[in-house]
Write a protein that holds these residues in place. Structure first.
Motif, PDB file in Angstrom:
ATOM      1  N   PRO A  45      -2.633  33.949  51.120  1.00 37.68           N
ATOM      2  CA  PRO A  45      -2.455  32.604  51.513  1.00 37.68           C
ATOM      3  C   PRO A  45      -0.876  32.351  51.388  1.00 37.68           C
ATOM      4  N   ASN A  46      -0.275  32.820  50.273  1.00 39.94           N
ATOM      5  CA  ASN A  46       1.307  32.594  49.948  1.00 39.94           C
ATOM      6  C   ASN A  46       1.985  33.752  50.133  1.00 39.94           C
ATOM      7  N   PRO A  47       2.483  34.270  51.194  1.00 38.86           N
ATOM      8  CA  PRO A  47       3.222  35.682  51.071  1.00 38.86           C
ATOM      9  C   PRO A  47       4.406  35.569  50.302  1.00 38.86           C
ATOM     10  N   ILE A  48       5.161  34.557  50.482  1.00 37.96           N
ATOM     11  CA  ILE A  48       6.358  34.464  49.616  1.00 37.96           C
ATOM     12  C   ILE A  48       6.159  34.503  48.065  1.00 37.96           C
ATOM     13  N   LYS A  49       5.144  33.836  47.608  1.00 37.23           N
ATOM     14  CA  LYS A  49       4.764  33.744  46.323  1.00 37.23           C
ATOM     15  C   LYS A  49       4.265  35.090  45.732  1.00 37.23           C
ATOM     16  N   GLU A  50       3.636  35.793  46.859  1.00 38.60           N
ATOM     17  CA  GLU A  50       3.113  37.348  46.395  1.00 38.60           C
ATOM     18  C   GLU A  50       4.421  38.275  46.406  1.00 38.60           C
ATOM     19  N   PHE A  51       5.401  38.004  47.147  1.00 37.24           N
ATOM     20  CA  PHE A  51       6.848  38.769  47.240  1.00 37.24           C
ATOM     21  C   PHE A  51       7.348  38.458  46.115  1.00 37.24           C
ATOM     22  N   LYS A  52       7.800  37.231  45.465  1.00 35.96           N
ATOM     23  CA  LYS A  52       8.417  36.977  44.345  1.00 35.96           C
ATOM     24  C   LYS A  52       7.562  37.608  43.054  1.00 35.96           C
ATOM     25  N   ARG A  53       6.051  37.655  42.953  1.00 31.98           N
ATOM     26  CA  ARG A  53       5.524  37.934  42.002  1.00 31.98           C
ATOM     27  C   ARG A  53       5.690  39.902  42.232  1.00 31.98           C
ATOM     28  N   GLU A  54       5.593  40.350  43.113  1.00 27.26           N
ATOM     29  CA  GLU A  54       5.856  42.052  43.219  1.00 27.26           C
ATOM     30  C   GLU A  54       7.189  42.226  42.547  1.00 27.26           C
ATOM     31  N   VAL A  55       8.356  41.558  42.965  1.00 26.63           N
ATOM     32  CA  VAL A  55       9.615  41.732  42.601  1.00 26.63           C
ATOM     33  C   VAL A  55       9.708  41.720  41.460  1.00 26.63           C
ATOM     34  N   SER A  56       9.234  40.423  40.680  1.00 27.68           N
ATOM     35  CA  SER A  56       9.341  40.173  39.197  1.00 27.68           C
ATOM     36  C   SER A  56       8.454  41.210  38.309  1.00 27.68           C
ATOM     37  N   THR A  57       7.556  41.846  38.880  1.00 30.08           N
ATOM     38  CA  THR A  57       6.945  42.798  38.213  1.00 30.08           C
ATOM     39  C   THR A  57       7.734  43.861  38.194  1.00 30.08           C
ATOM     40  N   LEU A  58       8.202  44.432  39.480  1.00 38.20           N
ATOM     41  CA  LEU A  58       9.122  45.640  39.403  1.00 38.20           C
ATOM     42  C   LEU A  58      10.329  45.631  38.847  1.00 38.20           C
ATOM     43  N   MET A  59      10.965  44.556  38.686  1.00 38.79           N
ATOM     44  CA  MET A  59      12.159  44.294  37.955  1.00 38.79           C
ATOM     45  C   MET A  59      11.913  44.592  36.421  1.00 38.79           C
ATOM     46  N   LYS A  60      10.657  44.280  35.726  1.00 34.71           N
ATOM     47  CA  LYS A  60      10.462  44.634  34.470  1.00 34.71           C
ATOM     48  C   LYS A  60       9.819  46.119  33.961  1.00 34.71           C
ATOM     49  N   VAL A  61       9.447  46.558  35.073  1.00 36.29           N
ATOM     50  CA  VAL A  61       8.755  48.041  34.755  1.00 36.29           C
ATOM     51  C   VAL A  61       9.871  49.127  34.727  1.00 36.29           C
TER      52      VAL A  61
END
Length: 110
Positions: A45-61
């Motif tokens: 429902p909110n692709p921008i929110k999902e994009f930000k979440r994925e980037v945030s996760t990848l930055m930490k791992v």
């Protein structure tokens, strides 16, 4: 954020409902470029929110068994996630298809 002009697309290597993945180059480094498709669906429902979440996760791992996050780009309507490119095909192909070129033990597959 990466600049779009620094990312060179070479060829499409995969496609799904929400993105297409390309092999490319970023500053002389072989990379995989996940170019997101934006459509509002019940699954996303909110692709921008999902994009930000994925980037945030990848930055930490950071782990030697995971692809390295290179960066993200949201420029001129192009929204992409850039990671290191792994030669040898997809993980799915390596684990499930008989044409994989890398021999793996059952322990490695697990």
């Amino acid at each position: 954020m990466l600049k779009l002009q620094d990312i060179l697309f070479e060829k499409s290597i995969g496609s799904g409902a929400s993105a297409e993945v390309f092999k490319g180059t970023y500053k002389d480094m072989d990379v995989a470029i996940k170019k997101l498709r934006f459509s509002i669906t019940s699954e996303t429902p909110n692709p921008i929110k999902e994009f930000k979440r994925e980037v945030s996760t990848l930055m930490k791992v950071r782990h030697p068994n995971l692809v390295l996050f290179v960066g993200a780009c949201a420029d001129r309507g192009h929204v992409m996630i850039v990671t290191e490119y792994c030669f040898g095909g997809s993980l799915f192909s390596l684990l499930h298809e008989k044409k994989a070129t890398v021999p793996l033990s059952n322990k490695q597959k697990f």
